[in-house]
Design an enzyme around this catalytic site. Structure first.
Site, PDB file in Angstrom:
ATOM      1  CG  ASP A 169     -12.902  18.811 -14.992  1.00  0.00           C
ATOM      2  OD1 ASP A 169     -11.946  18.004 -15.072  1.00  0.00           O
ATOM      3  OD2 ASP A 169     -12.844  20.005 -15.334  1.00  0.00           O
ATOM      4  CG  ASP A 187     -20.593  20.261 -13.111  1.00  0.00           C
ATOM      5  OD1 ASP A 187     -21.625  20.562 -12.475  1.00  0.00           O
ATOM      6  OD2 ASP A 187     -19.770  21.091 -13.528  1.00  0.00           O
ATOM      7  CG  ASP A 192     -18.110  17.523 -16.200  1.00  0.00           C
ATOM      8  OD1 ASP A 192     -17.797  17.190 -15.030  1.00  0.00           O
ATOM      9  OD2 ASP A 192     -18.087  18.693 -16.598  1.00  0.00           O
TER      10      ASP A 192
END
Ligand code: TSJ
Length: 651
Positions: A513, A509, A511
């Site tokens: 994380d 992803d 993001d």
């Protein structure tokens, strides 16, 4: 070496025209690398002057108009008239190919080597060059121009002879050049690349001040200054900055043998990886070579002798192995020598056979007294103790490894059960997508072209291998399925010939994380399957962040910039922001991220091992504080995550 340089020493070989015809022959490429090569050519000259003790400051300025200035406070390029050519030394340096002491065998130069093609090549590939020399109270100027007329291209033509323009109290050389846009695919210099190299040079040349000023953006001048009194000791401290060192000050060793100057700084940390960074004449030797071999063999010998002498090893005990003494070791090795020969795939491996005995001699001569010095009793004991522990762990690891091998044979089926393999059997065509999360893994599985694309979904976090020895890596299920899928083995067993996929794509992803998972995977590849990265098999998938829908037409955008461009002046569209891969359906994922015809992927490319090393330990190491700082500095993990910036990714 004890040879006075005179203008007539400069060797003259051929005309400048050749350079324009085949720029690649002289500077490697006409891309960004070649462009920066021009700058390194010029900087090398100033660094030489500093290394010889005649200058202490080197300043680089990226000018508003796109030109670049390099200035030092050395003796100034010789202004006298060349005996045979009848023109000034400055003119010779800038117009004669292969002019410059570097190409004579009695060269005074210790830098360059890889560079070292000289200022004339820079002149040939620039629109114009301006030179100022300040020496003996006088200021001189000369300029050169490249132009085209009915007779064709003329490059690096003097606009007049070297001219005295006034008196000065300064001393030094200042060169400004404008890279020729007709030659280079890009003429935009990269602040970070230059900054990184100047910092490296500052470590390698202690007490020389390096300044970088970027004036290109109006009202937003950027400045950096690098100066390290401790030289490569400071370099080692910096590399170990985020680890826990076993002793406070790096061990520093220097000496000279047969005209080879050897400098070594080393420090152990409580980590497990070995990090040796070597240089010859300021050039990184990424692939190692004879000097590193000498360093390793001497370290093993000297340390084993020491361990026997203090009784850590008894007569009956076998010697400890070299890797035991190198567990957690960070070392910088810097040599200065003549006639360097490079070998290896990327020509970054030192081949000179005389370098090995020189390093061995200096180590064997200088290291024992440091170990024996009472002031260093703790240091010596720490190294010995660490090595003994490493040997025990290695023995345990050997057992665990053979166990793991047995085990993996038994459990092969459930292990690769997570992997959705492809049907094609040609590793040259196949691709492995490592996908974050089961739901995205599901979409990828449905969306892929199963003939050549395999999917390995990752559940949860990947083990942080930076803090583990190999046996724990082998116990980790997630990594074991990855290792099995790759087919190459890891560490000493790694063999690129067994790689089952040409491309290994990390799909996570956009993001924080996702960035973390990516960093963890890259750390694993970096530590255990480095060949995957150096051979260019590792990629980062770039899923879109936005979908712009207008009517039945959909446009995907990678980032805010692209979104702005696409939607400029557009009305009546709907915008979807993907929070994760899981939000995309299989068709969308295929279309945007997996289909070779449409996707963008970024190839991971280790150019600057020292920076990657620093970064890996910074992101993955024990000390939390600097990591936090770093993560917030690079909070946008999407495209410009740490590896993108630091390890240099190219599309
Ligand atoms: F690349 C270059 F040539 F254009 C260039 C050279 C660019 C820059 C920014 C600096 C230099 C340069 C050259 N700095 N310092 C020198 N020094 C000499 O060329 C020099 C001066 C005196 C003597 C001597 O023996 O008296 C010898 C040398 C090589």
């Amino acid at each position: 070496m004890n040879h006075e340089y005179t203008v007539s020493d400069i060797k003259v070989m051929e005309g400048l025209e050749a350079v324009r015809v085949r720029p690649g022959m002289y500077i490697g490429s006409t891309g960004s690398r070649g462009l920066h090569h021009l700058l390194w050519e010029i900087v090398d000259n100033s660094v030489d002057e500093a290394a010889n003790g005649y200058a202490d400051t080197v300043a680089v300025t990226l000018e508003r108009d796109g030109s670049v200035t390099v200035e030092d406070n050395g003796r100034g390029i010789p202004v006298g008239i060349h005996e045979k050519l009848g023109v000034s030394g400055v003119e010779v340096v800038f117009t004669q190919l292969h002019a410059g002491g570097k190409f004579g065998n009695d060269s005074y130069s210790y830098s360059g080597g890889l560079h070292g093609v000289g200022a004339s090549v820079v002149n040939a590939l620039s629109e114009w060059v301006k030179v100022e020399v300040a020496t003996a109270g006088r200021l001189y100027q000369m300029s050169f121009k490249s132009y085209e007329d009915k007779d064709g291209m003329h490059s690096g033509i003097p606009e007049g002879p070297l001219t005295e323009v006034g008196r000065t109290r300064r001393q030094g050389t200042k060169v400004t050049f404008m890279p020729d846009a007709r030659v280079f695919e890009t003429v935009e210099m990269n602040f970070e690349i230059i900054s990184r190299r100047l910092r490296e040079l500052a470590y390698l040349n202690k007490s020389v001040r390096f300044k970088l000023t970027d004036l290109r953006e109006r009202g937003n001048a950027k400045e950096r200054e690098y100066y390290f009194e401790g030289g490569i000791c400071d370099f080692v401290k910096y590399l170990n900055g985020d680890k826990v060192p076993l002793y406070d000050e790096p061990i520093y060793i220097s000496g000279r043998k047969d005209n080879i100057i050897v400098e070594i700084a080393m420090q152990h940390s409580d980590g497990y990886s070995e990090n040796v960074f070597s240089y010859v004449n300021n050039i990184p030797t990424t692939e190692g070579g004879t000097h590193e071999t000498g360093f390793r063999s001497a370290l093993t010998k000297v340390m084993n002798d020491y361990c026997r002498r203090i009784g850590v090893l008894k007569d009956k005990d076998a010697s400890l192995s070299g890797e035991d003494f190198r567990e957690g070791l960070t070392a910088v090795l810097s040599l200065r020598m003549q006639n360097i020969q490079f070998e290896g795939q990327t020509k970054t491996k030192l081949g000179n056979t005389e370098a090995r005995p020189a390093v061995e001699a200096v180590m064997t001569d200088r290291l024992p007294p440091i170990l024996e010095d009472l002031k260093n009793a703790q240091l010596s004991a720490m190294i010995a103790d660490k090595a003994v522990k490493a040997a025990k762990a290695r023995e345990a690891a050997r057992r665990a490894k053979s166990m793991a091998r047995e085990k993996s044979k038994l459990e092969n089926a459930p292990l690769v059960g997570k992997l959705s393999s492809c049907t094609g059997r040609d590793p040259k065509l196949n691709e492995l997508f490592i996908v974050e999360g089961d739901s995205a893994g599901g979409s990828a599985k449905q969306g892929r072209d199963r003939r050549f694309q395999a999917i390995l979904p990752l559940r949860g976090k990947v083990l942080n291998v930076e803090k583990k020895r190999i046996e724990q890596v082998l116990e980790n299920e997630e990594l074991r399925s990855l290792i099995t899928a790759l087919g190459t083995g890891i560490g000493e067993d790694f063999n690129i010939d067994n790689l089952k996929y040409d491309k290994v794509v990390i799909l996570s992803d956009a993001d924080q994380d996702g960035g973390h998972i990516r960093a963890l995977l890259l750390t694993f590849f970096y530590r255990y399957t480095k060949g995957l990265i150096t051979d260019g098999h590792v990629y980062i998938g770039q899923p879109p962040l936005y979908k712009v829908q207008k009517g039945d037409q959909a446009i995907y955008c990678q980032d805010d910039k692209e979104l702005e461009r696409v939607t400029k002046g557009m009305r009546g569209y709907t915008l979807q922001r993907y929070k994760g891969l899981g939000e995309m359906n299989p068709e969308q994922l295929w279309e945007t991220t997996m289909d070779p015809k449409n996707r963008t992927m970024v190839k991971v490319n280790i150019e600057d091992a020292a920076t990657v090393e620093h970064l890996v330990t910074l992101l993955m190491g024990d000390k939390v504080a600097p990591r936090k700082e770093y993560i917030s500095e690079f909070a946008d993990f999407n495209k410009h995550d740490s590896f993108t910036n630091k390890a240099k990714l190219d599309s």
